[in-house]
Design a protein around this motif. Sequence first.
Motif, short mmCIF file in Angstrom:
data_model
loop_
_atom_site.label_atom_id
_atom_site.label_comp_id
_atom_site.label_asym_id
_atom_site.label_seq_id
_atom_site.Cartn_x
_atom_site.Cartn_y
_atom_site.Cartn_z
N ILE A 1 49.94 72.00 23.75
CA ILE A 1 49.98 71.58 25.16
C ILE A 1 48.63 71.90 25.81
O ILE A 1 48.22 73.07 25.88
CB ILE A 1 51.13 72.29 25.90
N ARG B 1 57.36 73.61 32.48
CA ARG B 1 58.24 72.86 31.57
C ARG B 1 58.71 73.71 30.39
O ARG B 1 59.05 73.19 29.32
CB ARG B 1 57.54 71.59 31.07
N THR C 1 50.66 67.23 21.94
CA THR C 1 51.76 66.34 22.31
C THR C 1 51.90 66.17 23.82
O THR C 1 52.51 65.20 24.28
CB THR C 1 53.10 66.87 21.75
N THR C 2 51.38 67.11 24.59
CA THR C 2 51.38 67.02 26.05
C THR C 2 50.00 67.38 26.56
O THR C 2 49.42 68.39 26.14
CB THR C 2 52.40 67.99 26.69
N THR C 3 49.47 66.57 27.47
CA THR C 3 48.19 66.92 28.07
C THR C 3 48.20 66.63 29.56
O THR C 3 48.84 65.69 30.03
CB THR C 3 47.02 66.16 27.42
N THR C 4 47.48 67.46 30.28
CA THR C 4 47.14 67.17 31.66
C THR C 4 45.84 66.36 31.67
O THR C 4 45.17 66.21 30.65
CB THR C 4 46.92 68.46 32.46
N HIS D 1 50.52 64.56 32.01
CA HIS D 1 50.57 65.19 33.33
C HIS D 1 49.23 64.97 34.03
O HIS D 1 48.45 65.92 34.21
CB HIS D 1 50.83 66.69 33.20
N MET E 1 58.01 61.69 30.56
CA MET E 1 56.74 61.49 29.87
C MET E 1 55.57 61.46 30.84
O MET E 1 54.42 61.39 30.43
CB MET E 1 56.76 60.18 29.08
N ASP F 1 58.97 67.48 20.37
CA ASP F 1 57.51 67.44 20.31
C ASP F 1 57.09 68.44 19.25
O ASP F 1 57.13 69.67 19.48
CB ASP F 1 56.89 67.82 21.66
N ILE G 1 56.19 63.01 19.17
CA ILE G 1 56.17 63.17 20.62
C ILE G 1 57.40 62.45 21.17
O ILE G 1 57.56 61.25 20.98
CB ILE G 1 54.89 62.58 21.26
N ASP G 2 58.30 63.23 21.77
CA ASP G 2 59.56 62.69 22.26
C ASP G 2 60.35 62.03 21.15
O ASP G 2 61.02 61.01 21.36
CB ASP G 2 59.30 61.70 23.41
N ARG H 1 52.78 62.59 26.02
CA ARG H 1 53.43 63.13 27.21
C ARG H 1 52.31 63.55 28.16
O ARG H 1 51.45 64.35 27.80
CB ARG H 1 54.33 64.31 26.85
#
Length: 457
Positions: free
Chosen positions: A68, A374, A124-127, A156, A202, A388, A422-423, A154
């Motif tokens: 993340i 989260r 798998t998740t990034t801002t 942000h 997402m 994820d 991812i998801d 995913r």
Amino acid sequence: MSPQPDALPLVIRGAHVVTMDGTRSEHRDGHVVVEGNRIVTVGDGMPAGYDDARVVDGTGCVLTPGLINTHHHLYQWITRGLAVDHTLFEWLTTLYPIWGGIDADAVHVAAKGGLAHLARTGCTTTTDHHYVVPREGGDVFGAEIAAAVEVGMRFHPCRGSMDLGASAGGLPPDHIVEDLDAILDGSREAVERWHDPSFDSMLRIALAPCSPFSVTGELLKQSALLARDLGVRMHTHLAETLDEEEFCLEKFGCKPVQYMESLGWTGPDVWYAHAVHLDDRDIGVLAASGTGAAHCPTSNARLGAGIARAADLYAAGVPLGLGVDGAASNESCCMLEEAHHAALFARARSGPRAMTVRQSLELATIGGARVLGRENEIGSIETGKLADLALWRIDGLAHSGITDPVAALVLGSMPPLELLLIDGRRVVESGEVRTVDEEVVARQVAAEHATLVAKAG
């Protein structure tokens, strides 16, 4: 189009499973079962009752939560390799004229390249903190969201802003700052158009004025009020360099954290990027208020900003994640490298026991999830959480014989990524991104880079 989750259950078995759950449990010969976009079973050995499932053999691999990334500037993917020996303020003044030429097409290409690279390195998740909004640039925010949908990340994104141009004592050129009303209108529109607060989301939006030296106090105050009215998080750069500290002392009569406190910018809905130059009082403020931080060790080293007190922040209970920062100050943008550097730099600062390999991996996973609010959905491998997952191969020449699989992952070289979900969707398989054509994107990135640099002269 992003791939759909497997119709049949997916079983990953035989891997060393690092769950990052509440007890930080691990399974040396473990399994994880995924149905749709959810994790339904985690444990040892091969699960019973899944004869019709699709099985992934994780022998020789370590399975972790997806990484993340809590701070980035994706548009910078097309401005890498410039101002490579500059301080932060020199680097900014060199690059602002180039960044001022971006438009929606350029941002879409840059974001697609940056996101695909993050995926192929386990994220798998990034801002994303997008604060350059040229007047004639088109829908730059929508452009990067479209890229995230294509890659399957995913996402942000943070609707960034600057309203303090050079003529008013700020660093950015006047033509790339916005006025206060335009920023607030654009921020509200971004949240109303895109923000999804659901468990499976997402796409979530945050509001993110850029930094104390590029925005006014009024913008910070009004953005905080708007974010809390809309129920979204708040993000900004803070305490990155001593130059910034001197700026705040001269302009506001206080240090950066004190300044942000006075404007309502502390709390569990706030996280700062960098947070390098903090004293004990500052760390106490972050811990007591639940304010988070994105530790960006590679970028901080690239710009000579200093080594953040990450071990002290962690020990104080500050929500702490990792960030690659913008690609113009971290050309590699690899989340696993951030975990590697977080451990090494903490030890360089405070000794060999300052940060363990598992703590640095924690920052890259459940720590980042906590920063983004989260932790109940992502960041660990637990029943009911979103699927994820990153499966890393560590039985090759570079890693075979390393006793501890987590040490192999964090201290060794970047291992091959066998699978990235991812998801519940397969975004990377056998080291290749499956959602976009990497070769085509690479050519597009090179072309946009050349165009942008030429435009700036």
